[in-house]
Design an enzyme around this catalytic site. Structure first.
Site, PDB file in Angstrom:
ATOM      1  N   HIS A   1      52.240  26.628  31.769  1.00 39.10           N
ATOM      2  CA  HIS A   1      51.114  26.612  30.836  1.00 39.10           C
ATOM      3  C   HIS A   1      50.587  25.197  30.631  1.00 39.10           C
ATOM      4  O   HIS A   1      49.383  24.952  30.701  1.00 39.10           O
ATOM      5  CB  HIS A   1      51.514  27.209  29.495  1.00 39.10           C
ATOM      6  CG  HIS A   1      50.382  27.261  28.527  1.00 39.10           C
ATOM      7  ND1 HIS A   1      49.704  28.420  28.239  1.00 39.10           N
ATOM      8  CD2 HIS A   1      49.788  26.285  27.802  1.00 39.10           C
ATOM      9  CE1 HIS A   1      48.743  28.147  27.374  1.00 39.10           C
ATOM     10  NE2 HIS A   1      48.778  26.849  27.088  1.00 39.10           N
ATOM     11  N   GLU A   2      51.487  24.265  30.376  1.00 40.22           N
ATOM     12  CA  GLU A   2      51.038  22.898  30.115  1.00 40.22           C
ATOM     13  C   GLU A   2      50.422  22.268  31.356  1.00 40.22           C
ATOM     14  O   GLU A   2      49.392  21.597  31.275  1.00 40.22           O
ATOM     15  CB  GLU A   2      52.203  22.052  29.597  1.00 40.22           C
ATOM     16  CG  GLU A   2      52.782  22.520  28.274  1.00 40.22           C
ATOM     17  CD  GLU A   2      51.725  22.684  27.196  1.00 40.22           C
ATOM     18  OE1 GLU A   2      50.730  21.930  27.196  1.00 40.22           O
ATOM     19  OE2 GLU A   2      51.883  23.581  26.354  1.00 40.22           O
TER      20      GLU A   2
ATOM     21  N   HIS B   1      46.839  23.107  31.869  1.00 41.54           N
ATOM     22  CA  HIS B   1      45.853  22.290  31.155  1.00 41.54           C
ATOM     23  C   HIS B   1      45.370  21.150  32.049  1.00 41.54           C
ATOM     24  O   HIS B   1      44.181  20.818  32.071  1.00 41.54           O
ATOM     25  CB  HIS B   1      46.457  21.722  29.878  1.00 41.54           C
ATOM     26  CG  HIS B   1      46.506  22.694  28.744  1.00 41.54           C
ATOM     27  ND1 HIS B   1      45.367  23.285  28.230  1.00 41.54           N
ATOM     28  CD2 HIS B   1      47.540  23.170  28.011  1.00 41.54           C
ATOM     29  CE1 HIS B   1      45.711  24.085  27.234  1.00 41.54           C
ATOM     30  NE2 HIS B   1      47.024  24.040  27.088  1.00 41.54           N
TER      31      HIS B   1
END
EC number: 3.4.24.-
Length: 633
Positions: free
Chosen positions: A428-429, A432
């Protein structure tokens, strides 16, 4: 202009000492400031391939020459009489689409939130374009001629005061970098020297403001603050390069430590995507968790230093360390934590590279070995970061500057849980970083700071983490909850499970009307993309292997095809996109990649959750639609 900047700086070098609580927060809440109030509006327009053929046939028929000339001609025709510059981060993606980015200028200065992106297809014709160019009244004279604005130090003071930043500038001086940019040297409290840039900014009321863009890297927030150049106590907008989240996390490919056992893997890298392996940058071979793609270490105090921080070292390259979920305290297994974080981040790097996030697209690598883009920007991975708990974040500066991922200890269970061991956090990170580099081009990391575009940033992270964790026996009835393990709760940390069942998850496009928070909006976006995922899997099947299989550049299964189209859509869509524009970009991505063979599967997925043909964006009153094109009925 150099003399003007220095003169203004000399007159206005005021002492500054602002104190704030060092509590990490996505909104600077620990300092009494809500960053959401400073978000830029999502004001881009997007002309899809189908719309262009109907509304701009002359543009659609443009071809010949090189793609740079074609794209420049598009901007000239669509914005006659306006001045602009081409960014230096244009590239031809792995899908054959040429992506070009332009910035509007006024009196020789950037309008910092006025962008134009053009996508040229494999056939040399214009695929689509989007823009947020300013079309309102222009100032009749350049500000340097009128000299009616304040200097950079006063603007720096204004940004720090308005945002309550803990920066001491008692001994600060100004160093001129170029005609419109300065650096504030001699400050303390920021992770690097703050910078200032004189530029215009298009305001929501349709007017233009002259601003100082003040850049301050505070660790948990990396801010671009647009301070009015005349009234320096006024901050118009703030962009934060850091994306914060509390997410579902799991060990690759295991969802969390409760669903599998640790094992020893040998040489896990892919030499096509990491030709130097994970522990070399092509010049230096390392015996620790450092290489071309990432550098991982402990960061117990949450500080900015990382090169000198502790990381495991193994001369025989055996990074094998004990860990069990019941071990405590977390520092007792830091070697295993750093190793796991390093492993997961590199796996994501290699997968995203296969899907198109390469050097020229702005990926994270020290050595780009002549493949384009800017190097010297691996991802800094901080395990057990002491700057917070129950969270994780990723800072995405423009291409050429390292990304920074911080993962924290979670205290919602006893003993506390380390999110390095759940790869979903890393996926998820890292996503980004992917979305911020692709949307608007590698040199522009501020394109996902609006409420809806920022929400999509969160949703993309959830989508990739969910798609990657699918199990071999899953079908479209499979539901996935985010955050069970780290939150110590079967409900996770999302509004609803991700599901194709509208009773299990009732979210539709118009649900965004009642949400004013990016993670909630992101849950809506991922819920829509989850429908896309299963429509494509039902048509093309599901590859349960760790990497996609390509046939003529197209993944041969639905799971990786969905991921590829979503990734390509990020690069096609305009800066600060809306759901509607991102939908159109994904459909255009399929038009380019498969000649539109999945058009109806995509439209039906979007329409099921209210993002059909008639859906319209309004930040307070979105209009939903379940309609699909006639050929898909």
């Amino acid at each position: 202009m150099h003399g003007l900047l220095l003169a203004a700086a000399g007159l206005l070098s005021l002492p500054l000492h602002v104190v704030a609580h060092p509590q990490p927060s996505t909104s600077l809440a620990g300092r009494g400031v809500d960053l959401d109030a400073y978000r830029m509006a999502d004001r881009s327009s997007y002309m899809s391939s189908d719309d262009m053929k109907l509304k701009q046939p002359a543009i659609a028929s443009l071809s010949g020459g090189n793609y740079v000339d074609t794209a420049t001609e598009v901007v000239k025709r669509m914005m006659p009489g306006m001045t602009f510059r081409m960014a230096d981060d244009h590239y031809v993606g792995e899908s054959g689409i040429s992506h070009l980015y332009f910035r509007q200028t006024m009196h020789g200065m950037d309008i910092d939130n006025a962008d134009f992106n053009v996508n040229i297809g494999k056939d040399g014709k214009v695929l689509s374009f989007g823009h947020s160019f300013y079309t309102g009244p222009a100032p009749d004279r350049a500000p340097v001629e009128k000299r009616d604005f304040s200097g950079p130090m006063r603007a720096f003071h204004g940004a720090c005061k308005a945002l309550n930043l803990p920066i001491n500038a008692d001994k600060a001086t100004i160093q001129t970098m170029n005609e419109h940019e300065v650096m504030f040297v001699g400050t303390s409290g920021a992770m690097s020297d703050p910078q200032g840039k004189l530029c215009y900014m298009a305001k929501e009321d349709g007017t233009l403001a002259l601003t100082w863009r003040v850049e301050t890297d505070m660790g948990d927030n990396w801010l671009l603050s647009y301070v009015d150049a005349k009234e320096t106590d006024k901050v118009h907008n703030v962009v934060d390069y850091v994306s914060h989240a509390t997410y579902q996390v799991y060990r690759w490919p295991i969802p969390d430590p409760t669903e599998g056992k640790r094992e020893i893997v040998e040489n896990p890298w892919n030499l096509k995507t990491s030709p130097f392996t994970w522990i070399s940058d092509g010049k230096t071979n390392y015996t620790t968790t450092r290489g071309n793609n990432a550098i991982a270490q402990a960061n117990f105090d949450g500080g900015e230093d990382y090169l000198n921080n502790y990381r495991p070292n193994s001369k025989n390259l055996k990074f094998e360390y004990p860990y069990a979920p019941n071990m405590s305290p977390p520092k007792s297994y830091i070697d295993a934590s750093v190793t796991q974080l390093f492993y997961s981040a590199n796996i994501v790097h290699d997968l995203y590279y296969m899907l198109g996030f390469t050097e020229k697209a702005g990926n994270f690598q020290v050595n780009n070995h002549g493949q384009g883009g800017k190097g010297n920007d691996f991802v800094i991975l901080n395990a057990q970061d002491g700057s917070g708990t129950n969270n994780a974040n990723f800072a995405t500066p423009p291409d050429g500057k390292p990304g920074r991922m911080r993962v924290y200890i979670w205290t919602k269970a006893k003993p506390a849980r380390d999110s390095s061991f759940e790869a979903g956090t890393v996926i998820h990170e890292y996503t980004h970083g992917l979305s911020n580099r692709l949307c608007g081009g590698p040199a522009n990391s501020g394109c996902l700071n609006g409420m809806e575009s920022g929400g999509m940033g969160e949703g993309w992270g959830d989508f990739f983490a969910t798609a990657i964790r699918l199990k071999p026996n899953d079908n479209r009835n499979a539901n996935y909850v985010h955050g069970e393990w780290v939150n110590n709760s079967p409900k996770g940390n999302r509004l609803y499970p991700y599901s194709t069942n509208l009773q299990t998850n009732p979210l539709v496009y118009t649900s965004c009307n009642k949400y004013n928070e990016v993670h909630a909006i992101g849950t809506v976006w991922c819920s829509i993309l989850y429908e896309v995922l299963w429509n494509l899997i039902d048509k093309h099947g599901k590859n349960d292997g760790p990497t996609p299989v390509f046939e003529n550049g197209v993944p041969n299964d639905g799971k990786y095809l969905a991921m590829k189209l979503v990734l390509d859509g990020m690069a096609i869509q305009p800066c600060k996109p809306t759901f509607v524009q991102a939908r159109d970009a994904i459909i255009d991505a399929d038009m380019n990649l498969t000649k539109g063979s999945n058009k109806c599967e995509l439209w039906k997925a979007f329409a099921k959750r209210g993002l059909g043909v008639g859906a319209k964006y309004d930040p307070k009153n979105r209009t939903g639609s379940k309609a699909v094109p006639k050929e898909c009925q």
